[in-house]
Design an enzyme around this catalytic site. Structure first.
Site, PDB file in Angstrom:
ATOM      1  N   LYS A 130       8.818  11.442 -17.474  1.00 28.29           N
ATOM      2  CA  LYS A 130       9.143  10.578 -16.332  1.00 28.29           C
ATOM      3  C   LYS A 130      10.442  11.013 -15.659  1.00 28.29           C
ATOM      4  O   LYS A 130      10.998  10.271 -14.857  1.00 28.29           O
ATOM      5  CB  LYS A 130       9.264   9.129 -16.802  1.00 28.29           C
ATOM      6  CG  LYS A 130       7.982   8.566 -17.415  1.00 28.29           C
ATOM      7  CD  LYS A 130       8.205   7.130 -17.837  1.00 28.29           C
ATOM      8  CE  LYS A 130       7.025   6.582 -18.613  1.00 28.29           C
ATOM      9  NZ  LYS A 130       7.288   5.226 -19.108  1.00 28.29           N
TER      10      LYS A 130
ATOM     11  N   PRO B 253       7.144   3.299 -12.269  1.00 32.08           N
ATOM     12  CA  PRO B 253       6.936   4.753 -12.213  1.00 32.08           C
ATOM     13  C   PRO B 253       6.537   5.373 -13.566  1.00 32.08           C
ATOM     14  O   PRO B 253       7.209   5.187 -14.567  1.00 32.08           O
ATOM     15  CB  PRO B 253       8.299   5.287 -11.769  1.00 32.08           C
ATOM     16  CG  PRO B 253       8.961   4.136 -11.108  1.00 32.08           C
ATOM     17  CD  PRO B 253       8.481   2.915 -11.829  1.00 32.08           C
ATOM     18  N   GLU B 254       5.410   6.063 -13.555  1.00 34.32           N
ATOM     19  CA  GLU B 254       4.945   6.819 -14.706  1.00 34.32           C
ATOM     20  C   GLU B 254       4.774   8.261 -14.226  1.00 34.32           C
ATOM     21  O   GLU B 254       5.091   8.564 -13.069  1.00 34.32           O
ATOM     22  CB  GLU B 254       3.610   6.254 -15.213  1.00 34.32           C
ATOM     23  CG  GLU B 254       3.658   4.758 -15.486  1.00 34.32           C
ATOM     24  CD  GLU B 254       2.347   4.207 -16.042  1.00 34.32           C
ATOM     25  OE1 GLU B 254       1.583   4.969 -16.657  1.00 34.32           O
ATOM     26  OE2 GLU B 254       2.092   3.005 -15.852  1.00 34.32           O
TER      27      GLU B 254
ATOM     28  N   ARG C 213       4.132  -5.132 -24.147  1.00 35.03           N
ATOM     29  CA  ARG C 213       3.627  -4.778 -22.824  1.00 35.03           C
ATOM     30  C   ARG C 213       2.262  -5.411 -22.578  1.00 35.03           C
ATOM     31  O   ARG C 213       1.400  -5.411 -23.454  1.00 35.03           O
ATOM     32  CB  ARG C 213       3.536  -3.258 -22.681  1.00 35.03           C
ATOM     33  CG  ARG C 213       4.873  -2.549 -22.831  1.00 35.03           C
ATOM     34  CD  ARG C 213       5.903  -3.044 -21.825  1.00 35.03           C
ATOM     35  NE  ARG C 213       5.447  -2.837 -20.464  1.00 35.03           N
ATOM     36  CZ  ARG C 213       5.588  -1.705 -19.805  1.00 35.03           C
ATOM     37  NH1 ARG C 213       6.219  -0.694 -20.335  1.00 35.03           N
ATOM     38  NH2 ARG C 213       5.124  -1.581 -18.589  1.00 35.03           N
TER      39      ARG C 213
END
Ligand SMILES: [Zn+2]
Length: 262
Positions: free
Chosen positions: A58, A2-3, A251
């Site tokens: 977020k 989720p962003e 990442r």
């Protein structure tokens, strides 16, 4: 994961289904998720009427309907979380952690991992404690502010954009997509960018977030980098050059070495 666009989707789930409705009951299926005792969490929200939710970075804020707006539910979705609405009576999903029951269905906080994603705030100071260190929301940041905050220290542009204290809401997919559209390599230093780069970065940031928020996630369309990043032999949808891939700040990062020269 989720962003900002995903949380915007969860905001709509709450807005479409439970605003103005009374919480009939709260079932805490996993006490580790609520960050307080399940009894206190349940007591605070049961019988309350849900008010208009808002997103910051977020985080999703869900106030209750009374003069103060408190108690308030603050939800973070970690790596795998979601708010899911199920109409009528349905069996719990094995990853449901907390279920808010309403007259006509249930709002489910579902998360494969067990993170402390739900917080209860009973006053403003508790919200500030949680959200106070965040930078401005990415969907509303001005170009000038974006540049000033990203250039406080010389650092690589990708980790700088992902740093929630610099600007709030961007995650891995959003940042790779924005940088690809801006034709900026993820390894560039923020202090090496020129005026034209900042204009492009700010414009693409806005357009990626607007398009993604409409559908509640970064779309994997053929014309988007996100539509190709997980392919075997992935190629740039603009120039067909094989995409580069490496870990940046821990990442998985994908970019086009031709469109985004370093
Ligand atoms: Zn390319």
């Amino acid at each position: 994961m989720p962003e900002l666009p995903d949380v915007e989707g969860f905001r709509r789930v709450v807005a479409d289904h439970v605003v103005g409705s009374k919480v009939a009951s709260v079932r805490v299926l996993d006490a580790g998720v609520v960050h307080t005792s399940p009894e206190e969490f349940t007591r605070a929200l049961q019988g309350r009427v849900i008010s208009e939710p808002s997103r910051y970075g977020k985080w999703l804020r869900v106030p209750t309907r009374n003069r103060s707006g408190y108690p308030q539910l603050l939800a973070h979705f970690g790596m795998t979380g979601a708010f899911v609405w199920t109409p009528g009576e349905q069996a719990d999903h094995r990853h449901d952690r907390v279920v808010f029951e309403f007259r006509d269905g249930a709002l489910r906080y579902r998360d494969m991992r067990k993170l402390t994603g739900l917080r209860l705030a009973t006053e403003r100071s508790e919200v500030e404690e949680l959200l106070g260190d965040l930078g401005p929301d990415a969907a509303g940041v001005s170009r000038r502010d974006l540049r000033a905050r990203l250039t406080r220290t010389a650092r690589r542009i990708k980790p700088a954009l992902m740093d929630q204290t610099v600007v709030a809401g961007l995650g891995n997919l959003c940042v790779d997509e924005i940088l690809w559209r801006s034709r900026l390599a993820p390894t560039l230093s923020t202090t090496d960018l020129e005026a034209a780069h900042w204009a492009r970065l700010h414009a693409r940031l806005g357009s990626v977030l607007r398009s993604s928020s409409r559908v509640g996630h970064v779309p994997d369309r053929p014309s988007w980098l996100t539509g190709h990043r997980d392919e075997h032999d992935a190629r740039c949808p603009r120039c067909s050059t094989p995409l580069s891939r490496s870990k940046i700040a821990g990442r998985s990062t994908v970019w086009c070495p031709r469109c985004q020269p370093s």
